[in-house]
Scaffold this active site. Structure first.
Site, PDB file in Angstrom:
ATOM      1  N   ASP A  10       0.811  -1.220   0.000  1.00 58.17           N
ATOM      2  CA  ASP A  10       0.000   0.000   0.000  1.00 58.17           C
ATOM      3  C   ASP A  10       0.843   1.267   0.000  1.00 58.17           C
ATOM      4  OD1 ASP A  10      -2.430  -1.336  -0.154  1.00 58.17           O
ATOM      5  OD2 ASP A  10      -2.499  -1.669   2.007  1.00 58.17           O
ATOM      6  N   LYS A  60     -11.603  -3.374  -4.452  1.00 57.61           N
ATOM      7  CA  LYS A  60     -12.938  -3.603  -3.875  1.00 57.61           C
ATOM      8  C   LYS A  60     -14.004  -3.118  -4.853  1.00 57.61           C
ATOM      9  CE  LYS A  60     -11.521  -4.711   0.463  1.00 57.61           C
ATOM     10  NZ  LYS A  60     -10.147  -4.268   0.399  1.00 57.61           N
ATOM     11  N   ILE A  64     -21.881  -1.073 -11.024  1.00 59.17           N
ATOM     12  CA  ILE A  64     -22.556  -1.791 -12.106  1.00 59.17           C
ATOM     13  C   ILE A  64     -21.475  -2.358 -13.030  1.00 59.17           C
ATOM     14  CG2 ILE A  64     -24.696  -0.468 -11.997  1.00 59.17           C
ATOM     15  CD1 ILE A  64     -23.635   1.134 -14.453  1.00 59.17           C
ATOM     16  N   THR A  67     -19.354  -0.109 -15.540  1.00 60.62           N
ATOM     17  CA  THR A  67     -18.279   0.698 -14.946  1.00 60.62           C
ATOM     18  C   THR A  67     -17.103  -0.187 -14.535  1.00 60.62           C
ATOM     19  OG1 THR A  67     -19.949   2.227 -14.144  1.00 60.62           O
ATOM     20  CG2 THR A  67     -17.778   2.391 -13.124  1.00 60.62           C
ATOM     21  N   PRO A 163      -6.549 -11.442   4.693  1.00 61.16           N
ATOM     22  CA  PRO A 163      -5.793 -10.257   5.113  1.00 61.16           C
ATOM     23  C   PRO A 163      -5.947 -10.044   6.616  1.00 61.16           C
ATOM     24  CG  PRO A 163      -7.880  -9.599   4.122  1.00 61.16           C
ATOM     25  CD  PRO A 163      -7.878 -11.105   4.148  1.00 61.16           C
ATOM     26  N   ALA A 167      -0.417  -6.100  11.553  1.00 63.09           N
ATOM     27  CA  ALA A 167      -0.955  -4.859  12.140  1.00 63.09           C
ATOM     28  C   ALA A 167      -2.373  -5.003  12.691  1.00 63.09           C
ATOM     29  CB  ALA A 167      -0.913  -3.744  11.098  1.00 63.09           C
ATOM     30  N   GLY A 173       0.164 -17.908  10.050  1.00 63.85           N
ATOM     31  CA  GLY A 173      -0.133 -19.343  10.055  1.00 63.85           C
ATOM     32  C   GLY A 173      -1.507 -19.707  10.599  1.00 63.85           C
ATOM     33  N   GLY A 186       0.507  -6.500   5.266  1.00 69.24           N
ATOM     34  CA  GLY A 186       0.867  -5.184   4.735  1.00 69.24           C
ATOM     35  C   GLY A 186       1.810  -4.445   5.651  1.00 69.24           C
ATOM     36  N   ARG A 187       1.220  -3.640   6.561  1.00 70.38           N
ATOM     37  CA  ARG A 187       2.021  -2.729   7.385  1.00 70.38           C
ATOM     38  C   ARG A 187       3.144  -3.412   8.150  1.00 70.38           C
ATOM     39  NH1 ARG A 187      -3.205  -0.218  10.078  1.00 70.38           N
ATOM     40  NH2 ARG A 187      -3.982  -2.205   9.281  1.00 70.38           N
TER      41      ARG A 187
HETATM   42  P1  XMP Z   1      -2.403  -4.598   6.786  1.00 70.92           P
HETATM   43  O1  XMP Z   1      -1.529  -3.404   6.751  1.00 70.92           O
HETATM   44  O2  XMP Z   1      -3.580  -4.460   7.704  1.00 70.92           O
HETATM   45  O3  XMP Z   1      -2.988  -4.669   5.289  1.00 70.92           O
HETATM   46  O4  XMP Z   1      -1.662  -5.881   6.995  1.00 70.92           O
HETATM   47  C1  XMP Z   1      -4.074  -5.455   4.922  1.00 70.92           C
HETATM   48  C2  XMP Z   1      -4.362  -5.217   3.480  1.00 70.92           C
HETATM   49  O5  XMP Z   1      -5.515  -5.955   3.105  1.00 70.92           O
HETATM   50  C3  XMP Z   1      -6.603  -5.067   2.862  1.00 70.92           C
HETATM   51  N1  XMP Z   1      -7.694  -5.596   3.652  1.00 70.92           N
HETATM   52  C4  XMP Z   1      -8.731  -6.249   3.161  1.00 70.92           C
HETATM   53  N2  XMP Z   1      -9.044  -6.571   1.904  1.00 70.92           N
HETATM   54  N3  XMP Z   1     -10.980  -7.667   2.711  1.00 70.92           N
HETATM   55  C5  XMP Z   1     -10.186  -7.266   1.691  1.00 70.92           C
HETATM   56  O6  XMP Z   1     -10.524  -7.543   0.531  1.00 70.92           O
HETATM   57  C6  XMP Z   1     -10.702  -7.389   3.986  1.00 70.92           C
HETATM   58  O7  XMP Z   1     -11.413  -7.773   4.903  1.00 70.92           O
HETATM   59  C7  XMP Z   1      -9.525  -6.637   4.216  1.00 70.92           C
HETATM   60  N4  XMP Z   1      -8.957  -6.210   5.340  1.00 70.92           N
HETATM   61  C8  XMP Z   1      -7.809  -5.577   4.953  1.00 70.92           C
HETATM   62  C9  XMP Z   1      -6.190  -3.685   3.274  1.00 70.92           C
HETATM   63  O8  XMP Z   1      -6.756  -2.714   2.435  1.00 70.92           O
HETATM   64  C10 XMP Z   1      -4.694  -3.779   3.132  1.00 70.92           C
HETATM   65  O9  XMP Z   1      -4.300  -3.573   1.782  1.00 70.92           O
END
Ligand code: XMP
Length: 217
Positions: A10, A60, A64, A67, A163, A167, A173, A186-187
């Site tokens: 991100d 996400k 429609i 688009t 995900p 963070a 795991g 991510g973070r």
């Molecule tokens: P972090 O920094 O929290 O990043 O480890 C998580 C990444 O995943 C995305 N994210 C989600 N994507 N459904 C999704 O489709 C979810 O429930 C969800 N939760 C987090 C978030 O935008 C980031 O890129």
């Protein structure tokens, strides 16, 4: 095991650092923050500079079909897309799935989100949509291993991406042990002082946890 870990990129990482990180993490997830930071050309170039097992665009999608089709056409350099399942099928997910199948791209649908504000009361309704659309996979938060296990039971063949490791509180795991295929981080990695060492540590922790649960301990 690195194909079972995804990096949610991100924010941009230095190219050489990202190359090293890719030794420990096989899947790349990109989304609006990176696209808005680097522009589409920048993201395309960054994605193509390394060999990822899969590149997933997490926009996400929730619109429609007409688009959404314009959006996915612009991102031909990724392998798969995440869309919301609540938008329904007719003139939305139905034609999107056909379009992506024709383009050789995958579709993942959000089934249960990772953050505390998400209400899993909607789960049965979303599951119904998922079953009808039959996507490549679903997204179920790693913060809720019980929901991962439920989704695995309800959808034996779908790929489950989770995900929320790091963070948001998920441990490496745990989601895989509950039935997920891939965990997304991510973070914890991109804000680490040393993202390469952190990637290595996350992969090691994931491998240890998975071998532990395979042994039944
Ligand atoms: P972090 O920094 O929290 O990043 O480890 C998580 C990444 O995943 C995305 N994210 C989600 N994507 N459904 C999704 O489709 C979810 O429930 C969800 N939760 C987090 C978030 O935008 C980031 O890129």
């Amino acid at each position: 095991m690195k194909e079972r870990l995804a990096l949610a990129l991100d924010v941009p990482l230095d190219r050489a650092v990202l190359r090293e990180v890719s030794h420990y993490i096989g899947v790349l997830k990109i989304g609006w923050p990176l696209i808005l930071e680097l522009g589409l050309d920048g993201v395309r170039e960054l994605v193509r500079s390394l060999n990822w097992v899969e590149v997933i665009a997490d926009l996400k999608l929730a619109d429609i079909y007409d688009t959404m089709s314009k959006v996915v056409t612009k991102l031909s350099f990724v392998d798969s897309f995440i869309a919301h399942s609540f938008i329904g099928i007719e003139e939305a997910l139905g034609p999107l799935k056909i379009d992506l199948d024709q383009k050789g791209k995958g579709l993942y649908l959000v089934l249960s989100m990772s953050h505390p504000g998400w209400d899993d009361e909607v789960y049965p309704k979303l599951l119904e949509v998922v079953r009808k659309v039959s996507p490549k996979g679903v997204i179920v938060g790693a913060t809720k291993p019980t929901m991962v296990a439920k989704a695995r039971k309800d959808l034996s063949k779908a790929r489950i991406l989770s995900p929320g490791v790091g963070a948001q509180g998920g441990s490496p795991g745990d989601a895989i042990c509950a039935g997920a295929d891939v965990e997304i981080v991510g973070r914890r990695i991109y804000t680490a002082k040393d993202p390469v060492m952190e990637s290595r540590a996350v992969l090691k922790a994931l491998e240890e946890r998975v071998s532990q649960c395979l042994r039944g301990t």
